[in-house]
Design a protein around this motif. Structure first.
Motif, PDB file in Angstrom:
ATOM      1  N   PRO A 193       0.813  -1.230   0.000  1.00  0.00           N
ATOM      2  CA  PRO A 193       0.000   0.000   0.000  1.00  0.00           C
ATOM      3  C   PRO A 193       0.843   1.276   0.000  1.00  0.00           C
ATOM      4  N   LEU A 194       1.932   1.288   0.760  1.00  0.00           N
ATOM      5  CA  LEU A 194       2.793   2.471   0.777  1.00  0.00           C
ATOM      6  C   LEU A 194       3.506   2.648  -0.552  1.00  0.00           C
ATOM      7  N   ASN A 195       3.932   1.559  -1.162  1.00  0.00           N
ATOM      8  CA  ASN A 195       4.572   1.653  -2.472  1.00  0.00           C
ATOM      9  C   ASN A 195       3.614   2.248  -3.500  1.00  0.00           C
ATOM     10  N   TRP A 245      -9.310  -0.180   4.338  1.00  0.00           N
ATOM     11  CA  TRP A 245      -8.080  -0.375   5.103  1.00  0.00           C
ATOM     12  C   TRP A 245      -8.416  -0.479   6.591  1.00  0.00           C
ATOM     13  N   SER A 246      -7.586  -1.190   7.321  1.00  0.00           N
ATOM     14  CA  SER A 246      -7.774  -1.266   8.769  1.00  0.00           C
ATOM     15  C   SER A 246      -7.359   0.059   9.397  1.00  0.00           C
ATOM     16  N   ILE A 270      -3.481   4.580  10.383  1.00  0.00           N
ATOM     17  CA  ILE A 270      -2.678   5.309  11.371  1.00  0.00           C
ATOM     18  C   ILE A 270      -1.198   5.245  11.020  1.00  0.00           C
ATOM     19  N   GLU A 271      -0.722   4.056  10.658  1.00  0.00           N
ATOM     20  CA  GLU A 271       0.690   3.894  10.299  1.00  0.00           C
ATOM     21  C   GLU A 271       1.037   4.668   9.028  1.00  0.00           C
ATOM     22  N   THR A 272       0.136   4.665   8.061  1.00  0.00           N
ATOM     23  CA  THR A 272       0.372   5.380   6.804  1.00  0.00           C
ATOM     24  C   THR A 272       0.445   6.881   7.048  1.00  0.00           C
ATOM     25  N   LYS A 288       1.284   8.339   9.782  1.00  0.00           N
ATOM     26  CA  LYS A 288       2.537   8.581  10.507  1.00  0.00           C
ATOM     27  C   LYS A 288       3.721   8.636   9.548  1.00  0.00           C
ATOM     28  N   VAL A 289       3.811   7.677   8.633  1.00  0.00           N
ATOM     29  CA  VAL A 289       4.905   7.656   7.662  1.00  0.00           C
ATOM     30  C   VAL A 289       4.892   8.929   6.823  1.00  0.00           C
ATOM     31  N   LEU A 290       3.712   9.325   6.365  1.00  0.00           N
ATOM     32  CA  LEU A 290       3.600  10.527   5.542  1.00  0.00           C
ATOM     33  C   LEU A 290       4.012  11.782   6.318  1.00  0.00           C
ATOM     34  N   LYS A 291       3.509  11.931   7.533  1.00  0.00           N
ATOM     35  CA  LYS A 291       3.840  13.110   8.336  1.00  0.00           C
ATOM     36  C   LYS A 291       5.334  13.143   8.673  1.00  0.00           C
ATOM     37  N   ASP A 292       5.904  11.973   8.978  1.00  0.00           N
ATOM     38  CA  ASP A 292       7.341  11.899   9.261  1.00  0.00           C
ATOM     39  C   ASP A 292       8.167  12.296   8.037  1.00  0.00           C
ATOM     40  N   ALA A 293       7.604  12.096   6.836  1.00  0.00           N
ATOM     41  CA  ALA A 293       8.293  12.457   5.591  1.00  0.00           C
ATOM     42  C   ALA A 293       8.039  13.910   5.199  1.00  0.00           C
TER      43      ALA A 293
END
Length: 83
Positions: free
Chosen positions: A21-23, A47-48, A53-55, A57-62
């Motif tokens: 999904p992230l790819n 999506w669960s 939540i994890e997605t 987080k990854v986006l905000k961290d980037a």
């Protein structure tokens, strides 16, 4: 005998750790950038909550700005992603 049997518990566990999904999401962002865009709306319906939540987080961290699109019941169905 069933060849591709997978239990529901295993399916849930595997879906929450898959990087596909992230790819796909980052591919959509790259395509948008090539068109000169500075934001996309991305569908996360189905999506669960953990995956969403994890997605986010990854986006905000980037460094992305992310807002959630929600239904009246509070369920997230999409993300507005800005850069």
């Amino acid at each position: 005998m069933v060849k591709n049997f997978i239990s529901a518990a295993d399916a849930k566990k595997r879906s929450e750790v898959s990087e596909k999904p992230l790819n796909v999401l980052f591919k959509h962002i790259q395509d948008a950038v090539e068109w000169g865009l500075c934001q996309i709306n991305f569908d996360v319906e189905g999506w669960s909550d953990t995956r969403i939540i994890e997605t986010v987080k990854v986006l905000k961290d980037a460094g992305y700005i992310v807002t959630e699109m929600t239904e009246e019941n509070g369920k997230i169905y999409g993300l507005n992603i800005y850069w």
